[in-house]
Design an enzyme around this catalytic site. Structure first.
Site, short mmCIF file in Angstrom:
data_model
loop_
_atom_site.label_atom_id
_atom_site.label_comp_id
_atom_site.label_asym_id
_atom_site.label_seq_id
_atom_site.Cartn_x
_atom_site.Cartn_y
_atom_site.Cartn_z
N GLU A 74 0.71 -1.23 0.15
CA GLU A 74 -0.01 0.05 0.10
C GLU A 74 0.83 1.29 0.00
OE1 GLU A 74 -2.88 0.46 3.32
OE2 GLU A 74 -3.65 2.16 2.13
N ASP A 94 -0.48 -5.05 3.20
CA ASP A 94 -0.95 -3.81 3.77
C ASP A 94 -0.31 -3.90 5.04
OD1 ASP A 94 -2.49 -1.68 4.79
OD2 ASP A 94 -4.44 -2.61 3.86
N ILE A 96 -0.86 -1.32 7.71
CA ILE A 96 -2.00 -1.35 8.69
C ILE A 96 -3.25 -1.26 7.89
CG2 ILE A 96 -2.98 -0.09 10.57
CD1 ILE A 96 -0.12 1.09 11.06
N ASP A 97 -4.00 -2.25 7.94
CA ASP A 97 -5.32 -2.19 7.32
C ASP A 97 -6.43 -1.48 8.55
OD1 ASP A 97 -7.38 -2.53 5.41
OD2 ASP A 97 -8.14 -4.03 6.46
N THR A 99 -6.03 2.20 8.75
CA THR A 99 -5.12 3.05 9.22
C THR A 99 -6.13 4.31 10.18
OG1 THR A 99 -3.68 2.89 7.45
CG2 THR A 99 -3.69 4.95 8.49
N ASP A 228 -5.98 -4.85 0.68
CA ASP A 228 -6.90 -4.94 1.61
C ASP A 228 -7.47 -6.49 1.74
OD1 ASP A 228 -6.96 -2.03 2.22
OD2 ASP A 228 -8.06 -1.64 0.27
C1 LIP Z 1 -9.09 0.69 4.30
C2 LIP Z 1 -9.99 -0.47 4.45
C3 LIP Z 1 -11.30 -0.09 4.92
C4 LIP Z 1 -11.82 0.78 3.67
C5 LIP Z 1 -10.98 2.08 3.45
C6 LIP Z 1 -9.57 1.66 3.44
P1 LIP Z 1 -6.65 1.10 4.78
O1 LIP Z 1 -7.75 0.09 4.19
O2 LIP Z 1 -9.66 -1.79 4.87
O3 LIP Z 1 -12.30 -1.03 5.22
O4 LIP Z 1 -13.21 1.32 3.85
O5 LIP Z 1 -11.28 2.37 2.29
O6 LIP Z 1 -9.13 0.85 2.11
O7 LIP Z 1 -6.25 2.43 4.13
O8 LIP Z 1 -6.79 1.49 6.22
O9 LIP Z 1 -5.28 0.16 4.68
#
Ligand code: LIP
Length: 283
Positions: A74, A94, A96-97, A99, A228
């Protein structure tokens, strides 16, 4: 010569060790009261130094161990690295999914590491270092949470389901102002179908592993990225779940959308009631 299986054992072992180290980094940062935040594509697209440092830790560690492997991450993509998906073993990361959750110190976050070989997903690791929940799966070998086998629920009807979906605020940038009407009317139809509840955890991977362990019955989201969903898709499939494109077609992690369900019946019912969104595929 090493067999494919023993090579993949090694890949998994190295990736798992690195994810655990990355988890300590995320946990230490989470324990501090706040993080410096920057925005990327929009004011809802956040990044912190921890996201960047975790991605560096994982990609350096994996490329030191496996110099011919490729990476899609990412934060590297945000920094301008082209997304190239080839037949080579490719780690999809990713750091941190969730963030936004991390920035707001909401403990629904995870580190996601998936591996594709010849464009087929082979393994996935999703780790929430705050709750200490570690989900792992390798194709053909089942899905596990902290070492215990997990399975999806047997739910076939929306009226018996708790599902995850999101307003997807960031989609207003790519899909235009009509996005909100589409998203709200999709939510309305789910409510009218009598779902037991709608949840939105702020992390695609956490939503997906919740379906994998049977806490949720389905999840749909538009506007995602391959990092993601890649790791969690392996976990969900290995837990017996269904992962498809929201239109009902085959899942393609580059298509920027996903629908997950505990059963085929539930996936079909949910898919059929949605107004869909289209994206330029990535990679
Ligand atoms: C996030 C996702 C979240 C989605 C956001 C974003 P990040 O990933 O997991 O569910 O709604 O658009 O993509 O940016 O925190 O890695």
């Amino acid at each position: 010569m090493a067999t494919m299986a023993s090579e993949e054992d090694k890949y998994f072992e190295v990736a798992l060790g690195l994810v655990k180290s990355a988890g300590r980094m995320v946990r230490d940062a989470f324990d501090r009261p706040f993080s410096e935040v920057q925005t990327k594509a929009s004011n809802t697209d956040l990044v912190t130094e921890t996201d960047q440092n975790v991605e560096i830790l994982l990609t350096r560690g994996l490329s030191d161990a496996f110099p011919d492997h490729q990476f899609i991450g990412e934060e590297s993509a945000a920094a301008g690295k082209k997304i190239e998906f080839t037949d080579a073993p490719t780690w999809i990361i990713d750091p941190i999914d969730g963030t936004t959750n991390f920035v707001h110190r909401i403990p629904m976050i995870c580190i996601c590491v998936g591996l594709a070989v010849k464009k087929e997903l082979r393994m996935g690791i999703v780790y929430n270092p705050i709750t200490n929940e570690l989900y792992t799966a390798r194709t053909g070998q089942g899905a596990f949470k902290n070492g215990f086998r997990i399975y999806v629920s047997k739910t076939e009807e929306l009226s018996k389901s708790v599902i995850a979906s999101t307003l997807g605020i960031h989609n207003i940038v790519s899909q235009g102002p009509s996005w909100l009407d589409k998203s709200l009317s999709n939510a309305r139809r789910q409510v009218e179908a009598g779902v037991r509840g709608i949840r939105s955890f702020g992390s695609a991977a956490i939503n997906m592993v919740c379906v994998a362990q049977g806490s949720l019955d389905a999840y749909v989201e538009y506007g995602l990225h391959c990092w993601d969903v890649a790791a969690a898709a392996v976990i969900l499939k290995e837990a017996g779940g269904v992962v498809i494109d929201p239109t009902g077609g085959e899942f393609n992690m580059m298509s920027r959308k996903v629908l997950c369900a505990s059963t085929k019946e539930l996936a079909t019912q949910l898919s059929g009631m949605l107004t869909h969104a289209n994206y330029e595929p990535e990679g």
